[in-house]
Structures are given as C-alpha cells and as structure tokens.
Design an enzyme around this catalytic site. Structure first.
Site, PDB file in Angstrom:
ATOM      1  N   LEU A  37       0.840  -1.205   0.000  1.00 43.65           N
ATOM      2  CA  LEU A  37       0.000   0.000   0.000  1.00 43.65           C
ATOM      3  C   LEU A  37       0.873   1.253   0.000  1.00 43.65           C
ATOM      4  O   LEU A  37       1.708   1.436   0.883  1.00 43.65           O
ATOM      5  CB  LEU A  37      -0.913  -0.001   1.223  1.00 43.65           C
ATOM      6  CG  LEU A  37      -1.768  -1.260   1.406  1.00 43.65           C
ATOM      7  CD1 LEU A  37      -2.762  -1.065   2.553  1.00 43.65           C
ATOM      8  CD2 LEU A  37      -2.499  -1.623   0.119  1.00 43.65           C
ATOM      9  N   ALA A  39      -0.606   4.491  -1.434  1.00 43.94           N
ATOM     10  CA  ALA A  39      -1.452   5.512  -2.063  1.00 43.94           C
ATOM     11  C   ALA A  39      -1.647   6.728  -1.180  1.00 43.94           C
ATOM     12  O   ALA A  39      -2.083   7.773  -1.646  1.00 43.94           O
ATOM     13  CB  ALA A  39      -2.805   4.912  -2.427  1.00 43.94           C
ATOM     14  N   GLY A  40      -1.332   6.573   0.091  1.00 37.29           N
ATOM     15  CA  GLY A  40      -1.599   7.652   1.040  1.00 37.29           C
ATOM     16  C   GLY A  40      -0.709   8.856   0.795  1.00 37.29           C
ATOM     17  O   GLY A  40       0.322   8.777   0.120  1.00 37.29           O
ATOM     18  N   ARG A  44       1.413  13.764   7.617  1.00 30.93           N
ATOM     19  CA  ARG A  44       2.184  14.114   8.811  1.00 30.93           C
ATOM     20  C   ARG A  44       3.663  14.350   8.517  1.00 30.93           C
ATOM     21  O   ARG A  44       4.388  14.865   9.349  1.00 30.93           O
ATOM     22  CB  ARG A  44       2.004  13.013   9.882  1.00 30.93           C
ATOM     23  CG  ARG A  44       0.597  12.996  10.480  1.00 30.93           C
ATOM     24  CD  ARG A  44       0.276  11.692  11.201  1.00 30.93           C
ATOM     25  NE  ARG A  44      -0.140  10.629  10.282  1.00 30.93           N
ATOM     26  CZ  ARG A  44      -0.524   9.412  10.676  1.00 30.93           C
ATOM     27  NH1 ARG A  44      -0.528   9.098  11.961  1.00 30.93           N
ATOM     28  NH2 ARG A  44      -0.891   8.513   9.784  1.00 30.93           N
ATOM     29  N   GLN A 108      -5.340   3.709  -6.813  1.00 31.58           N
ATOM     30  CA  GLN A 108      -6.480   3.969  -5.929  1.00 31.58           C
ATOM     31  C   GLN A 108      -6.805   5.453  -6.087  1.00 31.58           C
ATOM     32  O   GLN A 108      -6.072   6.313  -5.597  1.00 31.58           O
ATOM     33  CB  GLN A 108      -6.104   3.648  -4.472  1.00 31.58           C
ATOM     34  CG  GLN A 108      -7.265   3.781  -3.514  1.00 31.58           C
ATOM     35  CD  GLN A 108      -6.834   3.726  -2.049  1.00 31.58           C
ATOM     36  OE1 GLN A 108      -5.688   3.993  -1.703  1.00 31.58           O
ATOM     37  NE2 GLN A 108      -7.768   3.370  -1.184  1.00 31.58           N
ATOM     38  N   ASN A 207      -1.106  -3.800  15.738  1.00 31.54           N
ATOM     39  CA  ASN A 207      -1.133  -4.309  14.369  1.00 31.54           C
ATOM     40  C   ASN A 207      -0.005  -3.661  13.583  1.00 31.54           C
ATOM     41  O   ASN A 207       0.107  -2.443  13.525  1.00 31.54           O
ATOM     42  CB  ASN A 207      -2.494  -3.941  13.751  1.00 31.54           C
ATOM     43  CG  ASN A 207      -2.539  -4.200  12.254  1.00 31.54           C
ATOM     44  OD1 ASN A 207      -1.803  -5.042  11.741  1.00 31.54           O
ATOM     45  ND2 ASN A 207      -3.404  -3.473  11.567  1.00 31.54           N
ATOM     46  N   TYR A 403      43.699  20.736  -9.741  1.00 33.33           N
ATOM     47  CA  TYR A 403      42.451  20.311 -10.367  1.00 33.33           C
ATOM     48  C   TYR A 403      42.798  19.466 -11.592  1.00 33.33           C
ATOM     49  O   TYR A 403      43.494  19.935 -12.499  1.00 33.33           O
ATOM     50  CB  TYR A 403      41.587  21.507 -10.792  1.00 33.33           C
ATOM     51  CG  TYR A 403      40.420  21.056 -11.634  1.00 33.33           C
ATOM     52  CD1 TYR A 403      39.427  20.238 -11.083  1.00 33.33           C
ATOM     53  CD2 TYR A 403      40.319  21.387 -12.986  1.00 33.33           C
ATOM     54  CE1 TYR A 403      38.373  19.767 -11.850  1.00 33.33           C
ATOM     55  CE2 TYR A 403      39.264  20.923 -13.763  1.00 33.33           C
ATOM     56  CZ  TYR A 403      38.301  20.115 -13.186  1.00 33.33           C
ATOM     57  OH  TYR A 403      37.263  19.642 -13.945  1.00 33.33           O
ATOM     58  N   ASN A 414      54.641  12.473 -11.826  1.00 33.92           N
ATOM     59  CA  ASN A 414      54.461  13.389 -10.712  1.00 33.92           C
ATOM     60  C   ASN A 414      53.919  14.718 -11.247  1.00 33.92           C
ATOM     61  O   ASN A 414      54.540  15.347 -12.098  1.00 33.92           O
ATOM     62  CB  ASN A 414      55.792  13.618  -9.999  1.00 33.92           C
ATOM     63  CG  ASN A 414      55.578  14.285  -8.652  1.00 33.92           C
ATOM     64  OD1 ASN A 414      55.292  13.618  -7.661  1.00 33.92           O
ATOM     65  ND2 ASN A 414      55.692  15.592  -8.626  1.00 33.92           N
ATOM     66  N   TYR A 424      38.188  23.505 -20.071  1.00 33.91           N
ATOM     67  CA  TYR A 424      36.938  24.118 -20.531  1.00 33.91           C
ATOM     68  C   TYR A 424      37.225  25.404 -21.296  1.00 33.91           C
ATOM     69  O   TYR A 424      37.856  26.317 -20.753  1.00 33.91           O
ATOM     70  CB  TYR A 424      36.075  24.398 -19.301  1.00 33.91           C
ATOM     71  CG  TYR A 424      34.672  24.869 -19.581  1.00 33.91           C
ATOM     72  CD1 TYR A 424      33.896  24.267 -20.574  1.00 33.91           C
ATOM     73  CD2 TYR A 424      34.104  25.897 -18.829  1.00 33.91           C
ATOM     74  CE1 TYR A 424      32.596  24.691 -20.812  1.00 33.91           C
ATOM     75  CE2 TYR A 424      32.802  26.318 -19.055  1.00 33.91           C
ATOM     76  CZ  TYR A 424      32.060  25.713 -20.049  1.00 33.91           C
ATOM     77  OH  TYR A 424      30.776  26.131 -20.278  1.00 33.91           O
TER      78      TYR A 424
END
Ligand code: UD1
Ligand code: CA
Length: 522
Positions: A37, A39-40, A44, A108, A207, A403, A414, A424
């Site tokens: 299940l 679908a809720g 909360r 649902q 439950n 970088y 090295n 870039y």
C-alpha cells in the site's frame, strides 16, 4: 452442532499460541502475491515529496518495502499508488529495473482506507489468483524478507487460516491499531486508535499493518467491509473480525523485535527508525570483521559492501553501492557515494561519488573525487585536490592543490603542486593526455586538448598549449624582472620598506657593493 463448531473453532484457534507451534504441520506452499500500500499522502511528513519516497539508509521507504517483498520471490508484486502517482510509479519502475523483476502498479483514485486500497491492488492480479496474498505498507522500512518468510511459515501451518496478522508489543501503542484478544488469548479483532475505548487503548499489542491472507477469503471479506467507523473509511483491519464471524481461523504472529515493524508517519519517527537501521547495519559489519571506531558518528547504507579488516574512523558516511576492500582505512570525516575502494587504500577527509580508488592508493586529507575519477594502484591524490573524469596511472602522484579534469595520466608520473587541467574553453570540455614517468613542475597549466609524452620534464609555471614530445623539457620563459628599490620609492613608511631598509644596511655593513648590471631595472 453449535458445540461441534465451537470445539472446532477452539481447536483451530489454539494454534495461535507459539507454545503450540510445534504441533502445527506445514501445508504445501501456495502461490504468493504481494500488495504494497502506497497511495496515502503521508500528511504528517509535511512534505512535497510523498512519504514513501523519503530515504533512509540509502533507499526510499518504498524501495525498502519492495526489496523485502522481492526477497520472498513472490509470483506477483503490486504497488497501490494514489497521491502523486506519476512520481511513485516512476520510482516503482526504477526499483523493478534494479531488482530485475516485474513489479505491477494499481491506482487507488480516492484514498478510502486500507481495505479499499487492497481492493484496488487485487484488480492488478489475475482474477483467478488463489494462494496467499501478503499485504504490507510502504511506511514500515525495517520489515525484512526473513520476517516475511517467518510470517508465511506461520500462515502455512495446517489448517491454513483466513488471515495471519503480524503483531508486536510496544511501549507506546499510540496511533496503531490494537490487537483485541479474548481471555483465551484468541485474536478477536483489531481496533483503530480513533475507534478504541479507554480499555482498548491500554492494549499494547499492535497491528503492524502486515498480513498474510488466503486470497479467496480476502476477496469475500473485502465485500463485507463498511465505513461505520470514526474515520469513515474501509478498514482492512475489519477483515479480522469478519473472518471470526464466519468461523474462519485467524492467527497472529507476534514479533519480539518491535523495531522490525515500526511505522513511519512523521520525520521524528523516520529519524528514529533510520538510526536503528543504521545501528543494525554497523553491528552486522562489525561482526564481519570491520572496525568501526565511533558507531554513533558513522552512517552506512544498506547496499554498501565492506571486507574484513577495514577500519572506519569517526565521522564517515558510506552511501550507495560503495565497496571497501580488505585492509583499507576510511576517515576520519569521509563522505563516499558509489565509490570502490581498493585493498589497503587510505582515504582521509574526502568527499566524492562514482569513483574508483585503487589498491594501496592514498587520498586526502581534503580531496574531492567527482564522477569518473579512477585512481590507479599505489597512486596519490593529495591535499586540496579535485578530480573529475580522470584516470591516474599506477604510482602517479598529484600531491597538492590541483584540479585534474578530463585527463589520462600514465604510470609513476608526478604532477607538481597547484597544477590545473584547463579543460573548458567556455563551450566545450577537452581532454589532456600525459604519459608515464613525467616530472611536471609546480603551477603548470595544461590547456586542453593537449598531450605530454613519456618522460617529459617541465619547469615551474609552464603553460602547456602545444603537445610535448617524449623526453623533452618544456618551460614558459616569460622574463622575470626586478625593479630595484621600488618598495622604498612607492611604499615608503610601510613595514615592508622599513624591513628592506634595515636588510640593505646590514648587507652593506658586511659586504662590499655588489650591484651588477644584470639585476638593475631596465
Ligand atoms: C494502519 C492500520 C493500523 C496499523 C498501522 C501500522 C488500518 C485501518 N490501520 O494505520 O491498524 O497499526 O497501519 O502502521 O489499516 N493507504 C492507502 N490507501 C488508503 C489509506 C492508506 O494506500 O486509502 C496506505 C498508506 O499509504 C500507508 C498504509 O496504507 O502506506 C497505511 O496507512 P496509514 O494512514 O499510515 O495507516 P495507519 O493510521 O498508520
Ligand atoms: Ca502508518
């Protein structure tokens, strides 16, 4: 006749008790289908993300639920969706792909209760499906396949009941449906929090929302549900009392370990369950031979794999499909996602994702491994270094402040401190290739696309724009100029000028005049 039925019923109900479990005979396994299940709304949670898509320990709650179900190898899995169904259905498709098995979805339209949700789920199963239907929810993330196997075992004992409900005893039952038993301990019904009397509210057996149903019985019982309750919903839990009224046996499988069925309705509960799940993951790895120095400050996702004699220092988070081979040390303070760490590697204060760290390689402190970083065995990615889409050969070192993006570097090379792979051009990314056994000076710029051959040396501050053949020396020879007494002339009165004046006086006192033409200003 009545008394016979009563006796029969009593006999069936006695098998509820664990003490009688030994007398149960197991019936042949029947086909299995799961209805999950989901679908809720999860009101909360107060979130724009549906509750079941919130993540803990590396999986969404929905994914935990589907993984647990798949572990039982059922014939069918149906996820009932409703709120934000497009997002939830996409998530189901992704999980199905990961598990490499079909997972069905049902819709649902309106959330009229858990009983109604199961009806919708049934519509996705073959009409003639008989066997066992397991119903679980997508907000019980610690529920695992082993527990579901046990539930099935209990359910499959002869005579097979209409329903077996998974229950647990908890210190604070608020919010859960309560298991109502008679004085003989037989399960009579489940009463929701909203409908419970004061007497029922003190019951602390709850439950879990997880059940095994006989498919045929379930279909019949669902037709008899009504909305005569506080929430005006079709409660799946009413199937228990309906089965009882029809003289069908009902069984409960009570867990000792209540955490396994802890439901998540809000973010406080989610944090509590995540902490417990993490604690159990760490316990597992420690028993497998991993040293975890500070379990309270270590987070490890469910799909992470660790080997013996791995050491995890405080402040580490290992996410996704990260794997760490024998003898490696991670930490302190590393955050690694989908990273493969080789044997005996050392990774200190590093952050990264989708990368490979070779056997015996060292990383950090303060290193950033972006996707596609592949560090060869015995290589070094040092302090304040960032890499992306970079393959670093065996034994090659990038020790400081660099970088490295879109690059291939050979073996035992090295790369000097403060080097930048200038990948870039403002529009496109370009690749740099560097050979083996090169010795590159500090502050070198590699303006890609460019290639540096094997065995090359370079001077400090070189800007490499053209390819360098093997064995060459390359340097940028922009002249260095010295303007004598510039500070004294232009910064008079500063501390620098005072220090310079003093140094000049000391030099003049110990040495004859050493002015030379080469050092003069032009
Ligand atoms: C439910 C049980 C309660 C049990 C608890 C365990 C009922 C009536 N109550 O209460 O006995 O102790 O779970 O965690 O079954 N859902 C749908 N469609 C709906 C309503 C719910 O799909 O119309 C789904 C929700 O997404 C959720 C699950 O069913 O995954 C349970 O719904 P929720 O509202 O959380 O029920 P609880 O109040 O927790
Ligand atoms: Ca719930």
């Amino acid at each position: 006749r009545v008394s016979f039925t009563m006796m029969k019923k009593r006999k069936m109900e006695e098998i509820i008790f664990p003490s009688a479990e030994g007398f149960m005979s197991k019936t042949a396994a029947s086909p299995i289908a799961f209805i999950i299940l989901a679908a809720g709304l999860g009101t909360r949670m107060k979130s724009s993300t549906p509750k079941m898509l919130h993540e803990l320990c590396g999986r969404s709650m929905l994914s935990h639920a589907v993984h647990a179900a798949a572990g039982v190898s059922p014939h069918h899995i149906v996820v009932v969706t409703g709120h934000q169904r497009e997002r939830v259905q996409q998530a189901v498709a992704d999980i199905a792909e990961e598990l490499n098995r079909p997972v069905l979805t049902a819709v649902q339209e309106e959330q009229n209760g858990t009983g109604h949700a199961v009806m919708c789920g049934l519509s996705a199963l073959p009409e003639d499906f008989t066997g066992t239907i397991l119903v679980t929810t997508s907000d019980v993330p610690m529920l695992d396949s082993a527990t579901l196997h046990d539930l099935l075992d209990v359910h499959d004992q002869h005579p097979r009941p209409a329903v077996t409900v998974l229950t647990a005893t908890v210190p604070d039952p608020t919010g859960y449906g309560r298991i109502v038993r008679n004085s003989n301990g037989e399960v009579l019904s489940i009463v929701e929090q909203a409908d419970a009397s004061e007497d029922e509210k003190v019951i602390n057996e709850v439950n879990s929302g997880v059940y095994a149903f006989d498919a045929t019985q379930l279909r019949r019982s669902l037709e008899l549900l009504d909305t005569n309750n506080e929430q005006g919903e079709l409660y799946l839990t009413d199937v228990i009392s309906i089965a009882r009224q029809a003289d069908r046996p009902v069984r409960a499988h009570r867990l000792d370990d209540a955490f396994v069925v802890a439901g998540v309705n809000n973010r406080v509960q989610m944090a509590e369950v995540a902490a417990e799940m993490n604690r159990r993951i760490l316990t597992h790895w420690m028993t497998e031979g991993v040293t975890i120095v500070d379990p309270l400050n270590t987070w490890i996702d469910v799909d992470v794999e660790l080997s013996r004699d791995v050491t995890i220092l405080p402040g580490c988070q290992l996410h996704g499909t990260t794997t760490v081979a024998e003898g490696a040390t991670i930490g302190p303070d590393c955050s690694l996602t989908n990273i493969t760490v080789g044997r005996d590697a050392e990774v200190v204060r590093a952050h990264g994702s989708d990368a490979v760290i070779g056997d015996g390689a060292t990383v950090g402190p303060w290193a950033y491994l972006r996707p596609g970083t592949n560090l060869g065995p015995e290589s070094k990615m040092g302090t304040f270094t960032e890499m992306k889409n970079a393959t670093i050969g065996r034994g090659t070192k990038v020790p400081h402040l660099s970088y490295v993006g879109d690059a291939t570097v050979g073996e035992y090379s090295n790369i000097g401190a403060a080097s930048v792979f200038v990948n870039y051009d403002g529009v496109h990314k370009h690749h740099t290739t560097i050979g083996s056994h090169v010795r590159m000076g500090s502050d070198t710029m590699y303006v890609a696309p460019v290639t540096v051959g094997d065995g090359v040396y370079s001077g400090a501050g070189t800007v490499i724009r053209r390819d360098v053949p093997p064995g060459a020396l390359t340097y940028s020879d922009a002249p260095q100029r010295i303007v004598k007494d510039w500070v004294l002339d232009h910064r008079a009165g500063t501390a620098a000028a005072t220090a310079a004046t003093q140094a000049q006086a000391e030099t003049a006192a110990t040495e004859p005049d050493n002015d030379s033409a080469e050092n003069s200003a032009e």
